[in-house]
Design a protein around this motif. Structure first.
Motif, short mmCIF file in Angstrom:
data_model
loop_
_atom_site.label_atom_id
_atom_site.label_comp_id
_atom_site.label_asym_id
_atom_site.label_seq_id
_atom_site.Cartn_x
_atom_site.Cartn_y
_atom_site.Cartn_z
N ILE A 207 0.82 -1.22 0.00
CA ILE A 207 0.00 0.00 0.00
C ILE A 207 0.85 1.27 0.00
N PHE A 208 2.13 1.15 -0.29
CA PHE A 208 3.01 2.32 -0.24
C PHE A 208 2.58 3.43 -1.18
N VAL A 209 1.82 3.08 -2.20
CA VAL A 209 1.35 4.08 -3.16
C VAL A 209 0.52 5.18 -2.48
N ALA A 210 -0.04 4.88 -1.30
CA ALA A 210 -0.84 5.87 -0.58
C ALA A 210 -0.01 7.09 -0.18
N TYR A 211 1.31 6.95 -0.16
CA TYR A 211 2.18 8.07 0.22
C TYR A 211 2.79 8.77 -1.00
N GLU A 212 2.40 8.33 -2.19
CA GLU A 212 2.88 9.01 -3.39
C GLU A 212 2.26 10.40 -3.45
N GLY A 213 3.09 11.39 -3.63
CA GLY A 213 2.58 12.75 -3.74
C GLY A 213 3.38 13.79 -2.98
N PHE A 214 4.17 13.38 -1.98
CA PHE A 214 4.92 14.38 -1.21
C PHE A 214 5.98 15.07 -2.07
N GLN A 215 6.40 14.39 -3.16
CA GLN A 215 7.43 14.96 -4.03
C GLN A 215 6.97 16.21 -4.76
N LEU A 216 5.66 16.43 -4.78
CA LEU A 216 5.14 17.62 -5.44
C LEU A 216 5.74 18.90 -4.84
N ILE A 217 6.12 18.83 -3.59
CA ILE A 217 6.67 20.01 -2.92
C ILE A 217 7.96 20.46 -3.60
N THR A 218 8.73 19.53 -4.13
CA THR A 218 9.99 19.89 -4.77
C THR A 218 9.76 20.75 -6.01
N ASN A 219 8.57 20.63 -6.62
CA ASN A 219 8.27 21.43 -7.80
C ASN A 219 8.13 22.91 -7.48
N ALA A 220 7.91 23.22 -6.20
CA ALA A 220 7.65 24.60 -5.79
C ALA A 220 8.89 25.26 -5.19
N VAL A 221 10.07 24.65 -5.35
CA VAL A 221 11.26 25.17 -4.70
C VAL A 221 11.58 26.59 -5.16
N ALA A 222 11.36 26.90 -6.44
CA ALA A 222 11.69 28.23 -6.96
C ALA A 222 10.74 29.30 -6.43
N GLU A 223 9.53 28.88 -6.01
CA GLU A 223 8.53 29.82 -5.50
C GLU A 223 8.50 29.90 -3.98
N THR A 224 9.38 29.15 -3.32
CA THR A 224 9.38 29.13 -1.86
C THR A 224 10.23 30.26 -1.30
N GLU A 225 9.68 30.96 -0.33
CA GLU A 225 10.36 32.13 0.24
C GLU A 225 11.66 31.76 0.93
N ASN A 226 11.62 30.67 1.72
CA ASN A 226 12.81 30.23 2.43
C ASN A 226 12.97 28.73 2.22
N PRO A 227 13.44 28.31 1.03
CA PRO A 227 13.47 26.88 0.70
C PRO A 227 14.36 26.05 1.61
N ASP A 228 15.51 26.60 2.02
CA ASP A 228 16.42 25.82 2.87
C ASP A 228 15.75 25.43 4.19
N ARG A 229 14.88 26.27 4.68
CA ARG A 229 14.18 25.97 5.93
C ARG A 229 12.87 25.24 5.69
N ASP A 230 12.08 25.70 4.71
CA ASP A 230 10.70 25.23 4.59
C ASP A 230 10.51 24.01 3.70
N ILE A 231 11.39 23.77 2.74
CA ILE A 231 11.25 22.57 1.91
C ILE A 231 11.38 21.30 2.76
N PRO A 232 12.42 21.17 3.59
CA PRO A 232 12.49 19.98 4.46
C PRO A 232 11.30 19.89 5.42
N ARG A 233 10.93 21.01 6.03
CA ARG A 233 9.79 20.98 6.94
C ARG A 233 8.50 20.62 6.21
N GLY A 234 8.36 21.14 5.00
CA GLY A 234 7.16 20.86 4.23
C GLY A 234 7.05 19.39 3.87
N ILE A 235 8.14 18.80 3.39
CA ILE A 235 8.12 17.39 2.99
C ILE A 235 7.94 16.48 4.20
#
Length: 440
Positions: A207-235
């Motif tokens: 059932i691991f497919v139920a967790y597919e989708g968190f990678q979408l956050i990486t698509n928004a790295v260029a639009e993130t105000e503080n990526p070094d802090r918030d990308i890890p926290r977001g994922i």
């Protein structure tokens, strides 16, 4: 797998820089796009009373996979596509990234089949035909056909509508979890490992497919105000929030219904779980939430996958005809191929087969990303021990699915590997042709 374009609307929606709450919404919305509605019955069928633990194990695996995506995303802040990471790691072996790209598309087809199958199952239950495979198939075909038409016409759901769907389904599931947890009969969990320890890990793998989708956050790295802090926290945060919701729903399922009831209603198990908690209204409410979630996922996946195929066609990684667009710049050829293959898979496969295939494909792509991170550890500054531990964990999970299928359904694993081999051969053969020929 990494849905590069599926979250393209995020770039249009948020003209302001993204913060942590927006990133978490992207991740949670991507994961609860149909997964829990699809796989709850499968998890209980395999793990029994230990199904909630299966979801927690999956959360740990997803966190391990998330580590690799975080490191690569923050190092290469461009498009975030998984095949791009492989291209960075193996610049002299483009066939590796090409195979990864083709496998990602194969994963798209699997998830589209999973979402349409689930839509059909919950729709049939709402219409009063929960056991009718014919009604389920008709609804699955209709929902794919509808969103194929929507995408061909270039009609896109507004960002506000998409956000409403995401937050409504999260709100419904969260409220249901809070209300339902009080009705749990703890005696139903005795013994906790009623099917043994191994089935709990097997349930997690399938059932691991139920967790597919968190990678979408990486698509928004260029639009993130503080990526070094918030990308890890977001994922990491979105994975843990989703994992908690999944865990609570699994606890409610096992704690309120018998094993037989859940397994019998495998395709629409969550709706069945809602009935003793909130009555018929609850069953209908969860059914509507499932239709909303799967519809949104089908629309965005079809939109994103077709454009990824078109771009791969333009780059010579896939046939040139897939890049053809109509007057509205819609990649009609790619949409048509995607629609036909997803339709066939949804009609010919069972829910278990589709989930197993999708989970294994998602794991394979994540393993590829993990290898890229380890190969590029000098640039990504990944901790070698943590990176290797995550890779080993995903490899064990993949092996568990393969071992289970070899034992229970060897024909199925032969078909799945046949698909992987065929796609790999086509990708390598296509890449070996002169660029001019590939572009024709």
């Amino acid at each position: 797998m990494l849905f590069r374009h599926r979250n393209a609307k995020i770039h249009r929606l948020y003209k302001e820089k993204l913060g942590l709450k927006e990133l978490i919404a992207i991740g949670v919305g991507g994961m609860i796009g149909g997964g829990i509605f699809s796989v709850l019955g499968i998890a209980v069928g395999l793990a029994g009373n230990g199904a909630p633990i299966s979801f927690l194990i999956d959360m740990l695996i997803a966190l391990a996979a998330g580590y690799h995506y975080v490191k690569l995303c923050l190092t290469f802040r461009d498009d975030g596509a998984s095949y791009t990471y492989l291209k960075r790691a193996f610049p002299d072996k483009l066939f590796i990234s090409s195979i990864e790209g083709w496998v990602v598309i194969l994963g798209y087809i699997g998830t589209l089949a999973l979402y349409s199958f689930t839509f059909g199952a919950y729709g049939a239950d709402l219409l009063g035909y929960p056991s009718s495979n014919l009604v389920r198939m008709v609804l699955s075909v209709l929902v794919l056909l509808f969103f194929y038409y929507v995408n061909v016409k270039g009609v896109r759901s507004s960002g506000v509508t998409e956000d409403i769907i995401v937050y409504v389904k999260i709100l419904i599931l969260s409220l249901f979890a809070v209300i339902g947890i009080a009705r749990v009969d703890v005696h139903r969990f005795v013994p906790l490992m009623n099917k043994g320890v191994l089935p709990v890990f097997l349930g997690a793998a399938v059932i691991f497919v139920a967790y597919e989708g968190f990678q979408l956050i990486t698509n928004a790295v260029a639009e993130t105000e503080n990526p070094d802090r918030d990308i890890p926290r977001g994922i990491y945060g979105s994975i843990m929030i989703t994992g908690l919701i999944y865990f609570l729903l699994a606890v409610i399922a096992v704690g309120t219904l018998s094993y037989h009831q859940i397994v019998t209603a495998k395709e629409y198990a969550l709706a069945m779980v809602a009935q003793p908690v909130l009555g018929v209204f609850g069953r209908v409410l969860i059914g509507i939430a499932a239709l909303m979630a799967t519809s949104s996922a089908i629309n965005s996946t079809m939109f994103g996958a077709s454009r990824m195929m078109a771009e791969m066609g333009e780059q010579g990684i896939m046939p040139k005809f897939l890049s053809k667009r109509n007057k509205k710049l819609v990649p009609v050829a790619a949409l048509t191929v995607l629609f036909i293959l997803s339709l066939l898979f949804s009609m010919l496969g069972s829910l278990s087969i589709i989930a197993e295939f999708s989970s294994l494909t998602f794991l394979m792509v994540s393993i590829g990303v993990s290898i890229a991170n380890i190969k590029l550890k000098e640039k990504t500054h990944a901790h070698k021990g943590i990176a290797l531990a995550g890779l080993i964990l995903m490899a064990i999970t993949s092996t568990t699915i393969i071992g289970y299928l070899l034992k229970t359904n060897p024909q199925e694993i032969l078909v799945i590997f046949g698909l992987y081999v065929s796609v790999s051969v086509v990708a390598v053969t296509y890449m070996s042709k002169p660029f001019e020929i590939r572009q024709q």
